[in-house]
Scaffold this active site. Structure first.
Site, PDB file in Angstrom:
ATOM      1  CD  GLU A 294      44.101  40.136  25.176  1.00  0.00           C
ATOM      2  OE1 GLU A 294      45.099  40.509  25.474  1.00  0.00           O
ATOM      3  OE2 GLU A 294      43.522  39.146  25.186  1.00  0.00           O
ATOM      4  CG  HIS A 323      37.425  55.164  52.119  1.00  0.00           C
ATOM      5  ND1 HIS A 323      37.052  55.921  53.329  1.00  0.00           N
ATOM      6  CD2 HIS A 323      36.359  54.323  52.200  1.00  0.00           C
ATOM      7  CE1 HIS A 323      35.997  55.860  53.639  1.00  0.00           C
ATOM      8  NE2 HIS A 323      35.559  54.662  53.035  1.00  0.00           N
ATOM      9  CE  LYS A 436      51.609  36.936  22.911  1.00  0.00           C
ATOM     10  NZ  LYS A 436      50.827  36.002  22.207  1.00  0.00           N
TER      11      LYS A 436
HETATM   12  O1  PA5 Z   1      42.520  36.101  25.641  1.00  0.00           O
HETATM   13  C1  PA5 Z   1      43.883  35.883  25.232  1.00  0.00           C
HETATM   14  O2  PA5 Z   1      43.648  35.090  24.195  1.00  0.00           O
HETATM   15  C2  PA5 Z   1      45.047  35.824  25.773  1.00  0.00           C
HETATM   16  O3  PA5 Z   1      44.925  36.699  26.891  1.00  0.00           O
HETATM   17  C3  PA5 Z   1      45.691  34.565  26.237  1.00  0.00           C
HETATM   18  O4  PA5 Z   1      45.019  33.870  26.974  1.00  0.00           O
HETATM   19  C4  PA5 Z   1      46.907  34.670  26.799  1.00  0.00           C
HETATM   20  O5  PA5 Z   1      47.759  35.601  25.815  1.00  0.00           O
HETATM   21  C5  PA5 Z   1      47.812  33.474  26.885  1.00  0.00           C
HETATM   22  O6  PA5 Z   1      47.477  32.582  25.928  1.00  0.00           O
HETATM   23  P1  PA5 Z   1      47.892  31.238  25.905  1.00  0.00           P
HETATM   24  O7  PA5 Z   1      46.800  30.556  26.473  1.00  0.00           O
HETATM   25  O8  PA5 Z   1      48.207  30.871  24.434  1.00  0.00           O
HETATM   26  O9  PA5 Z   1      49.194  31.059  26.591  1.00  0.00           O
END
Ligand code: PA5
Length: 463
Positions: A294, A323, A436
């Site tokens: 990410e 394995h 989303k």
């Molecule tokens: O790293 C990130 O920003 C995302 O993975 C968020 O943690 C994830 O989308 C969850 O978001 P939130 O904490 O707003 O629910």
């Protein structure tokens, strides 16, 4: 301190085509790395830089509040139920799995020293959610709902189900079984928490989900199950001090960041495998996969150029995946950097009894499983080098709070440095928004009517 061995990424070991001349590269990038590290440390206190995670090891106030609350509720709950997804769950999972006694939730209360069991619901599979809620005694369960934005559909839908069940079981007093970790001012969960009177903790400003493990997001669940959060903080502080060193020769985060960056951009190794030889560190790979993917998978660089960069992270586990995946790693495309994590001292020394004399297995008798797992790590690393495959090895003296916190913090800094080398924004995630929005449209969220129409036509066309 944890150590990094990068010898098997060097051209001297794995050849010109796949290896790097690391000493020369370190010298070539020396000044750039000085600038990157100095700049990160300069910017970390400024608003809007998303670098506040670099200060979490020093947040005495949060430590104090977390410990105070954990002490207050100690003995009241049999279970901690964490609701969260992505960065709001993966760090918690990685650390609790590493540091709690194995099979924690199966141990008796006495074996757990009176501490509660812990469960993470980090997905929206109806069978799993229902299955877990059916077996938990909700009266004796403390629910920690964690979402920075306060409106993530997965987390909030879980919470709506859990709140409803809790309220039905406990009436108005249900609120004492909920603790919310969210933004200090904004978001729907903050509003609900204030209306309903929940105890709350804050996801600090300028700390993204995937960098939040050492904020209250992780520290609260850790303290609730009796983990030593001071030991973790000491690990972070010591690692932070080491990683402030601007000399790449003395900075393991910079070394591993540069190795990955150069392997990707010069040698076509666009996959980064994380392979701990420790089951307790298994979820560190899941956490790393999110952090690396990410943070670094971006289509534009900071100057607006189309780049479409980022290594694909792969989770593996030693020795299990010898394995399953190693055949591919040895003989398939030479497009990976493999990160081994090796543990020097396990908590247990487990001897293999000398009970069979067959040549094929008799050699195992009298040795320890500890010797075997580390022999397998070494053997696999050397075999990969024979096939000219680059590996780096991160060594932890042991799996404890001090070392695990160092490891995670080191990987966070490594990611930030890699982002600077790629010249991208490490801390945003625009690529997750489109799906989303489509989900909101499909689920009938107000304001998404037009998207719903577009989506319907696209879905029909695709069929
Ligand atoms: O790293 C990130 O920003 C995302 O993975 C968020 O943690 C994830 O989308 C969850 O978001 P939130 O904490 O707003 O629910």
């Amino acid at each position: 301190m944890i150590k990094l061995n990068y010898k098997n990424a060097d051209a001297l070991v794995i050849g010109e085509e796949n290896g790097l001349h690391l000493e020369a590269e370190f010298n070539e990038y020396k000044d750039k790395i000085v600038h990157i590290i100095a700049d990160l440390n300069k910017r970390k206190d400024k608003n809007g830089q998303w670098l506040q995670w670099m200060n979490l090891g020093y947040n005495e106030e949060t430590l104090w509040y977390v410990k105070e609350y954990a002490a207050m509720v100690k003995g009241r709950f049999e279970n901690i139920l964490v609701l969260g997804i992505g960065g709001s769950a993966l760090g918690g999972l990685a650390v609790t799995e590493a540091l709690l006694k194995p099979y924690w939730n199966l141990l008796s209360e006495e074996q757990r020293n009176g501490m509660p069991r812990i469960f993470f619901l980090d997905n929206i599979d109806p069978d799993t959610i229902n299955g877990l809620l059916d077996i938990l005694d909700l009266e004796k369960t403390l629910v920690n709902v964690i979402t920075k934005s306060g409106s993530t559909a997965e987390t909030m839908s879980q919470f709506m189900i859990v709140k409803d069940r809790l309220e039905k079981a406990l009436g108005d007093n249900y609120r004492y079984n909920v603790v919310a970790t969210t933004d200090k001012k904004t978001g729907i969960l903050r509003q609900i928490a204030e209306q309903e009177g929940y105890k709350t903790f804050v996801v600090p400003d300028d700390v993204g989900g995937r960098f939040s493990v050492f904020s209250a997001v992780g520290l609260l669940p850790f303290a609730l199950v009796g983990l030593d959060i001071d030991e973790m903080t000491n690990g972070i502080k010591d690692m932070d001090l080491a990683l402030k060193n601007t000399d790449i020769h003395n900075n393991i985060a910079a070394q591993n960041a540069l190795i990955h960056y150069l392997m990707d951009t010069k040698k076509g190794k666009n996959i980064s495998v994380m392979m701990p030889y420790s089951s307790r560190l298994k979820y560190v790979s899941d956490w790393y996969a999110q952090l690396w993917a990410e943070s670094l998978g971006k289509n534009k660089d900071k100057d607006g150029n189309d780049v479409h960069i980022g290594q694909t992270p792969v989770k593996a586990l030693g020795a299990t995946d010898q394995h399953s995946q190693i055949q591919l790693y040895n003989e398939g495309p030479n497009n990976k950097v493999i990160n081994f994590i090796r543990v020097e001292n396990f908590d247990t020394t487990l001897e293999i009894p000398n009970i069979f004399e067959y040549t094929g297995i008799g050699y195992l008798g009298g040795k320890t499983i500890n010797q075997l797992i580390n022999a397998e790590a070494d053997a696999t690393r050397v075999a990969l080098a024979d096939y000219n495959r680059p590996t780096v090895t991160i060594t932890l003296e042991k799996v404890d709070g001090y070392n695990v916190a160092q490891l995670l913090y080191m990987l966070e800094v490594q990611t930030a440095i890699a982002g600077e080398l790629y010249n991208i924004d490490t801390f945003n995630q625009p690529g997750v928004e489109q799906a989303k929005n489509y989900t909101y449209a499909l689920m009938g969220r107000k304001g998404y009517e037009e998207s719903a129409q577009i989506l319907q036509s696209k879905m029909t066309a695709a069929v």
